[in-house]
Design a protein around this motif. Structure first.
Motif, short mmCIF file in Angstrom:
data_model
loop_
_atom_site.label_atom_id
_atom_site.label_comp_id
_atom_site.label_asym_id
_atom_site.label_seq_id
_atom_site.Cartn_x
_atom_site.Cartn_y
_atom_site.Cartn_z
N PHE A 158 0.84 -1.21 0.00
CA PHE A 158 0.00 0.00 0.00
C PHE A 158 0.88 1.26 0.00
CE2 PHE A 158 -3.15 -3.07 1.63
CZ PHE A 158 -4.23 -2.76 0.83
N GLU A 159 1.92 1.24 0.80
CA GLU A 159 2.78 2.42 0.88
C GLU A 159 3.45 2.69 -0.48
OE1 GLU A 159 2.95 4.45 3.29
OE2 GLU A 159 4.80 5.61 3.05
N GLN A 160 3.97 1.64 -1.10
CA GLN A 160 4.74 1.85 -2.33
C GLN A 160 3.85 2.14 -3.54
OE1 GLN A 160 7.51 2.62 -1.55
NE2 GLN A 160 7.69 1.52 0.39
N ASN A 161 2.57 1.85 -3.45
CA ASN A 161 1.67 2.09 -4.59
C ASN A 161 0.77 3.30 -4.40
OD1 ASN A 161 1.89 -0.28 -6.68
ND2 ASN A 161 2.16 -1.16 -4.65
N SER A 162 1.04 4.08 -3.38
CA SER A 162 0.17 5.23 -3.13
C SER A 162 0.49 6.34 -4.12
CB SER A 162 0.34 5.72 -1.69
OG SER A 162 1.38 6.67 -1.62
N PRO A 163 -0.48 7.24 -4.34
CA PRO A 163 -0.28 8.31 -5.32
C PRO A 163 0.65 9.41 -4.81
CG PRO A 163 -2.45 8.49 -4.30
CD PRO A 163 -1.82 7.25 -3.76
N VAL A 164 1.30 9.17 -3.68
CA VAL A 164 2.15 10.18 -3.06
C VAL A 164 3.53 10.18 -3.74
CG1 VAL A 164 3.47 10.48 -0.92
CG2 VAL A 164 0.98 10.20 -0.84
N ASP A 165 4.13 11.36 -3.85
CA ASP A 165 5.49 11.51 -4.37
C ASP A 165 6.42 10.57 -3.59
OD1 ASP A 165 8.15 12.36 -4.77
OD2 ASP A 165 7.48 14.41 -5.19
N PRO A 166 7.20 9.72 -4.32
CA PRO A 166 8.06 8.74 -3.63
C PRO A 166 8.97 9.36 -2.57
CG PRO A 166 8.06 8.34 -5.99
CD PRO A 166 7.25 9.59 -5.77
N ARG A 167 9.33 10.61 -2.72
CA ARG A 167 10.19 11.26 -1.71
C ARG A 167 9.50 11.32 -0.35
NH1 ARG A 167 11.34 16.86 -2.45
NH2 ARG A 167 9.34 16.99 -3.53
N PHE A 168 8.17 11.32 -0.36
CA PHE A 168 7.44 11.48 0.89
C PHE A 168 6.93 10.16 1.45
CE2 PHE A 168 6.14 15.58 -1.42
CZ PHE A 168 7.33 16.22 -1.04
N ARG A 169 7.25 9.06 0.73
CA ARG A 169 6.82 7.75 1.24
C ARG A 169 7.83 7.21 2.22
NH1 ARG A 169 6.17 5.16 -4.58
NH2 ARG A 169 4.38 6.34 -5.35
N LYS A 170 7.37 6.30 3.05
CA LYS A 170 8.31 5.61 3.93
C LYS A 170 9.07 4.58 3.10
CE LYS A 170 6.80 5.61 8.70
NZ LYS A 170 5.39 5.96 8.87
N ASP A 171 10.39 4.47 3.34
CA ASP A 171 11.16 3.45 2.63
C ASP A 171 10.68 2.08 3.06
OD1 ASP A 171 12.62 5.43 1.51
OD2 ASP A 171 14.19 5.38 3.05
N LYS A 172 10.47 1.98 4.35
CA LYS A 172 10.07 0.70 4.89
C LYS A 172 8.95 0.96 5.89
CE LYS A 172 12.13 -3.62 5.06
NZ LYS A 172 11.29 -3.94 3.91
N VAL A 173 7.85 0.30 5.72
CA VAL A 173 6.76 0.48 6.68
C VAL A 173 6.97 -0.55 7.77
CG1 VAL A 173 4.29 0.59 7.02
CG2 VAL A 173 5.25 1.12 4.80
#
Ligand code: ZN
Length: 675
Positions: free
Chosen positions: A344-359
């Motif tokens: 879910f984290e890696q496929n979210s529409p959020v800019d990858p810079r703002f995603r968690k590397d690892k949930v």
């Protein structure tokens, strides 16, 4: 973050008749009576504690001591909510119980309603709007009956107390969020005394070390006051502020520890005791880490100063406690969601810079509440996501739960209340809601709690409090958008969480209907939207409505003078949710205060007075209470002939006023009448 106190209660008004996909609603509800009381804008319900009888006697005794520790904190939340609250509670309860006049008179009825209201709000301000209750009985009536009380029940500062009760301009609001005002000076809560907002901010800015990677939650367990012209903290702890309550809680927690299911759980309880004994926020973090890492025990609880919605600056935690145990069957759903957190984290529409590397370790389960206490009683959250400290969440994960016996009680109590018939545009949509709202609403809560709050990251160096007064609203917005975006994802079908690709439309329709229209039923004419979760829902709904106008995604249709929500393009609506999610996450990650403030002010606060009036009028005809809360079951220890507790039984018979009056007496810990 958080105990998502009010994601749900607004939608509790929707009638739901089918919940076939839910394991926990099987079985016959028979003649269990959910409705307990109805007054002012409130309906009080009771909830069941399914499977309490399937716990072991040891687990039941553990639950019992934890529920006692929970209820023992009652006076603290009252005092936190306002410094005259306990004195007023005593006075009104005493007058109510001693009254020997006409119990049908308008004055007495008014007093009774006022008593029920303050008991519901743990103080003299509405639990949700934060506005002070306006009594409908006269000052003379009260004074006349106070004079009849025994001398030791008459407070010395009675004139002050009358002013606080009757003068609308004295302490009008518990939490003031109005931009541009001194939020501390204008808020009537008792978390600060004699200090200005600037003084509070300076005090904590001086303590905050921005290079500390594991900062404590400053202010969480303190009252900030001025003494001899100096700003000082009074700490809630044994030997400090609220010592009388905390010492008793510590004693009960010690007893609970004797019945712990395992060493890990015993360690959690002992760490909490250490924190309560020292008041040291480092100890609270140690406790929180132990708590979040205990995922194996069946029985669980929170007990402490947790959520900070009652503080306009979002620092001091309100006392609350919820004791619960895992609902094994229903937990499968949330385990599947958290098991896929990474996807879910890696496929979210959020800019990858703002995603968690690892949930990390988003543990999730469905629980059965055994007791609601402090700030969680009688009005309660339906989900919990804790701890709140960002660094603990990042390093140790968070625990996320859905309280399904509470959502079920809401659902059962709302059947056939006429809401759908009045507000839902057509039979087809109504049928969709009947069929899929319960499951999609539960999934929304799961996604909001397990993934939404846990997603995303701040860019290095960004202050977690950068969004200031709008932080809570934007955090809830982010979590809701994450949930809304993924509800429509084919992944949920693939994971077996939904069985129909159209099901998500039920939640989409309800969300927009609520955010654009029906939640206005909770706001008085002429007022703005203030509460963080309500602002969040309006922000989202008004934003997608406006942005979707060119494509006619959502229409507001007029029929016979009534407004209806019509959603023309659900797929585009999902796209808009994704777009807004990306923007809110950017604002959070970059700490872009101005952009956050502009969004909140443009979309979340102002109300269309005509639509507001229409909603209130239509809603009034249904006679549905906008707010709901719960009485607790009663736990009774079974003892052997030596007085040792061998087991605990549960009963559901107690009514609302008898319960709160009993609690006031039985769990009295703080000094009574102020001088
Ligand atoms: Zn939330």
């Amino acid at each position: 973050m958080s105990l998502t106190k009010f994601i749900f209660p607004a939608m509790a008004a929707l009638a739901i008749t089918s919940c076939a996909s839910k394991a926990t609603t099987e079985g016959n509800d028979g003649d269990f009576d959910y409705t307990v009381d109805r007054f002012a804008d409130v309906e009080v319900l009771r909830y069941k504690v399914p499977d309490f009888d399937k716990l072991t006697p040891q687990q039941r005794i553990l639950v019992y001591y934890l529920t006692e520790a929970a209820l023992t904190g009652r006076d603290m939340i009252w005092d936190q909510n306002g410094k005259y609250n306990l004195a007023i509670r005593d006075l009104i309860e005493n007058v109510y119980q001693a009254y020997d006049g006409d119990r049908e008179s308008a004055d007495f009825k008014g007093l009774e309603t006022y008593l029920k209201q303050i008991e519901f709000a743990n103080g003299i301000h509405h639990h949700y709007s934060m506005d002070k209750f306006q009594p409908t009985f006269s000052r003379e009536f009260l004074a006349e009956n106070v004079a009849k009380l025994p001398a030791d029940q008459q407070p010395g500062n009675i004139e002050t107390i009358y002013e606080v009760i009757f003068n609308p301009s004295v302490m009008p609001k518990r939490v003031n969020q109005a931009e541009g005002q001194d939020l501390i000076a204008t808020s009537a809560n008792n978390l600060y005394d004699g200090v200005s907002q600037a003084e509070v901010e300076n005090f904590y800015n001086a303590l905050k070390d921005t290079t500390d990677a594991t900062p404590v939650s400053w202010g969480l367990n303190t009252r900030l006051v001025k003494e001899d012209d100096k700003v000082i903290e009074q700490t809630y702890k044994a030997g400090g502020l609220y010592s009388e309550s905390i010492t008793k809680i510590v004693d009960l927690l010690g007893k609970a520890a004797g019945y712990a299911e395992n060493d890990t759980q015993r360690d959690v309880i002992n760490k909490l005791i250490k924190y309560y004994t020292t008041g040291d926020l480092k100890e609270f973090d140690n406790y929180s880490i132990a708590w979040v890492e205990d995922t194996k025990s069946r029985v669980d609880f929170i007990n402490g100063f947790i959520e900070s919605y009652g503080d306009p600056l979002g620092m001091t935690g309100a006392f609350e406690s919820i004791v619960n145990f895992k609902n094994e069957d229903a937990s499968h759903r949330t385990e599947v969601i958290s098991g896929n957190a990474e996807w879910f984290e890696q496929n979210s529409p959020v800019d990858p810079r703002f995603r968690k590397d690892k949930v990390k370790g988003v543990s999730a389960k469905v629980i059965t509440a055994a007791i609601l206490a402090g700030d969680a009683y009688p009005a309660t959250p339906i989900g919990i996501n804790l701890p709140n400290a960002n660094w603990i969440r990042a390093a140790h994960g968070s625990k996320s739960v859905t309280i399904e016996n509470i959502t079920q009680a809401y659902d059962e109590a709302s059947h056939g209340n006429g809401f759908n018939e009045e507000f839902v545009i057509d039979k087809e949509t109504s049928d969709l809601l009947d069929k899929y709202l319960f499951i999609t609403d539960n999934l929304h809560t799961d996604l909001h709690e397990c993934l939404g709050h846990a997603s995303g990251r701040l860019l290095p160096g960004v202050d977690p409090d950068a969004l200031k007064a709008h932080g809570s609203t934007l955090e809830e917005t982010r979590a809701d958008l994450f949930a809304l975006y993924y509800l429509a994802d084919p992944k949920l079908l693939e994971l077996g969480l939904l069985d129909n690709p159209e099901a998500y439309k039920a939640e989409y329709y309800k969300f927009i209907l609520n955010g654009l229209m029906t939640q206005l039923m909770r706001i008085e004419p002429g007022k703005d939207v203030e509460e963080a979760h309500m602002r969040n829902r309006q922000l989202i709904s008004a934003w997608v409505y406006e942005k979707g106008k060119a494509d006619n995604v959502i229409e507001m249709v007029k029929r016979d003078g009534k407004t209806y929500i019509k959603i023309n393009d659900y797929e585009k609506l999902r796209g808009l949710f994704g777009e807004l999610l990306a923007e809110i996450q950017r604002i959070k990650s970059e700490g872009d205060y101005e952009a956050g403030r502009d969004l909140v002010e443009k979309y979340a606060v102002k109300v269309d007075p005509d639509l507001h009036k229409e909603v209130l009028d239509r809603y009034a005809k249904l006679n549905i209470a906008p707010y709901k809360g719960f009485v607790n079951p009663v736990y009774t220890p079974v003892t052997d002939k030596n007085g040792n507790i061998t087991d605990v039984t549960i009963s559901y018979e107690e009514d609302y006023l008898p319960q709160v009056l009993r609690y006031s007496k039985q769990y009295r810990t703080l000094p009574s009448l102020t001088k």
